[in-house]
Write a protein that holds these residues in place. Structure first.
Motif, PDB file in Angstrom:
ATOM      1  N   UNK A 279      36.928 -86.873  11.418  1.00 22.04           N
ATOM      2  CA  UNK A 279      38.202 -86.135  11.432  1.00 22.04           C
ATOM      3  C   UNK A 279      37.991 -84.619  11.372  1.00 22.04           C
ATOM      4  N   UNK A 280      36.755 -84.204  11.079  1.00 19.37           N
ATOM      5  CA  UNK A 280      36.421 -82.781  11.192  1.00 19.37           C
ATOM      6  C   UNK A 280      35.862 -82.558  12.595  1.00 19.37           C
ATOM      7  N   UNK A 281      36.618 -81.837  13.417  1.00 18.63           N
ATOM      8  CA  UNK A 281      36.277 -81.767  14.839  1.00 18.63           C
ATOM      9  C   UNK A 281      35.651 -80.451  15.271  1.00 18.63           C
ATOM     10  N   UNK A 282      35.878 -79.374  14.481  1.00 22.28           N
ATOM     11  CA  UNK A 282      35.300 -78.067  14.831  1.00 22.28           C
ATOM     12  C   UNK A 282      34.981 -77.333  13.539  1.00 22.28           C
ATOM     13  N   UNK A 283      34.027 -76.429  13.613  1.00 21.93           N
ATOM     14  CA  UNK A 283      33.767 -75.552  12.472  1.00 21.93           C
ATOM     15  C   UNK A 283      33.309 -74.202  13.017  1.00 21.93           C
ATOM     16  N   UNK A 284      33.664 -73.152  12.311  1.00 14.87           N
ATOM     17  CA  UNK A 284      33.201 -71.815  12.712  1.00 14.87           C
ATOM     18  C   UNK A 284      33.183 -70.909  11.500  1.00 14.87           C
ATOM     19  N   UNK A 285      32.556 -69.747  11.625  1.00 12.38           N
ATOM     20  CA  UNK A 285      32.610 -68.798  10.526  1.00 12.38           C
ATOM     21  C   UNK A 285      33.071 -67.426  11.028  1.00 12.38           C
ATOM     22  N   UNK A 286      33.565 -66.614  10.106  1.00 11.13           N
ATOM     23  CA  UNK A 286      34.203 -65.344  10.482  1.00 11.13           C
ATOM     24  C   UNK A 286      33.698 -64.175   9.639  1.00 11.13           C
ATOM     25  N   UNK A 287      33.682 -63.002  10.257  1.00  3.19           N
ATOM     26  CA  UNK A 287      33.324 -61.779   9.555  1.00  3.19           C
ATOM     27  C   UNK A 287      33.383 -60.614  10.532  1.00  3.19           C
TER      28      UNK A 287
END
Ligand SMILES: *Cc1c(COP(=O)(O)O)cnc(C)c1O
Length: 342
Positions: A279-287
């Motif tokens: 059910x976790x389909x995408x992941x990303x990080x930000x900065x």
């Protein structure tokens, strides 16, 4: 380095001297008038609080050139506010937020020949620091401080295109504990992350995903970037509990997902088990440096989760296009986030 000697199309994220920096001193309870001076070294007492006890804070911002050749900043008022929140935690005197924004504009203007052209994808990285430079022997705040703002031209974060990174969850190291300084952009939080980063890089990962220090179960953040996941179609990110850095990119991405993509957003505890579920389909990080970086895979010991055959997910791409479009004024700046330097 002279601006005409720089190849703006082949920049990385390395230190390069630019011509001018902004300096302000705090003595006898007041900040002096700030001034632009040639970039250069300065003297410091071996007894300085920053050298002995690490009383220092910083910020990270970018000046970008638009297609029309304008130089713009992204939400500098948020950096001014956060600088003072970090200052408060470290018993550093606060600095007037309007004066800070003016100072940033001035130093960018003075180094405008170093702002990479729009089509290079680069930026002029802006690094404000405040250090306790007064000498002190016992552990106590300095009586004197220095605010310096310097700039460094940097290349695009994705020189080879928008590609995902491989991350490792660490069960061994934590970054910040409740009651500590995790939410402040203080130097102290970063020295301790160099060894974990070195070890994970030797194993082939780009960075570590830090878990919360109490349960070693909930995701805190990624080295120097905030973590996001699309779970059950909602955009989830760890809530601000004092152990993670309240990123300005994080805040902007939450607003864009909710208002522009009409997504449900959740600031909550995210257990590491969740990212291994379908059910976790995408992941990303930000900065500011990482912008929006897709996560291609997450590894914990023998377990590895690869997202979307390593391709950036649909939501990740939409958010990246929206954010970077607004930042360079190629999309309408509905929320008034972009500030022109001149
Ligand atoms: C600076 C920073 C971020 C990102 O914050 P932005 O305001 O988006 O640049 C995230 N995590 C840590 C630990 C940071 O130092």
């Amino acid at each position: 380095m002279k601006a005409e000697d720089i190849d703006f199309y082949n920049l990385g994220f390395e230190f390069i001297e630019t011509e001018t920096m902004y300096v302000v001193d705090y003595k006898e309870g007041t900040w002096s008038e700030g001034k632009l001076v040639p970039f250069g070294s300065f003297e410091i007492s071996p007894g300085a609080c920053i050298l002995n006890y690490g009383q220092g804070i910083f910020e990270g911002m970018k000046a970008l050139k638009t297609k029309d050749g304008e130089i713009v900043l992204f939400r500098p008022g948020e950096n001014a506010k956060r600088l003072n929140e970090s200052a408060e935690r470290m018993l550093i005197p606060s600095y007037d937020e309007e004066t800070f924004i003016e100072a940033v504009k001035q130093v960018v203007k003075a180094n405008k020949q170093y702002v990479p052209p729009a089509d290079s994808g680069g930026a002029l990285y802006i690094r404000p620091i405040i250090i306790g430079n007064g000498p002190i022997l016992g552990v106590a705040p300095a009586k004197e401080y220095k605010l310096i703002i310097f700039t460094v031209p940097v290349g695009p974060y994705f020189p080879e295109g928008f590609k995902g990174i491989d991350l490792e969850i660490s069960l061994k190291y934590t970054r910040a504990a409740p009651g500590g300084t995790g939410y402040a952009k203080t130097c102290c939080n970063y020295a301790g992350t160099m060894k974990p980063a070195k070890e994970t890089k030797e194993k082939g990962f780009a960075q570590i995903i830090y878990l919360d220090a109490v349960h070693k179960r909930y995701i805190d953040e990624v080295g120097t970037a905030n973590f996001f996941a699309v779970i059950d179609g909602k955009l989830a990110t760890p809530k601000l509990t004092g152990t993670i850095l309240p990123g300005i990119t994080r805040k902007s991405v939450l607003e864009l997902a909710s208002r522009e993509l009409g997504m449900d957003i959740e600031e909550r505890d995210i257990s590491y088990e969740e990212v291994f579920e379908d059910r976790c389909t995408e992941a990303f990080c930000t900065g500011t440096a990482a912008v929006i970086t897709p996560i291609a895979s997450i590894t914990l010991n023998e377990k590895k989760r690869v997202f979307n055959n390593r391709e950036p997910g649909e939501i990740t791409v939409k958010l990246y296009d929206l954010l970077t479009g607004i930042q360079r004024l190629e999309k309408e700046d509905k929320y008034g986030w972009v500030v022109k330097v001149e």
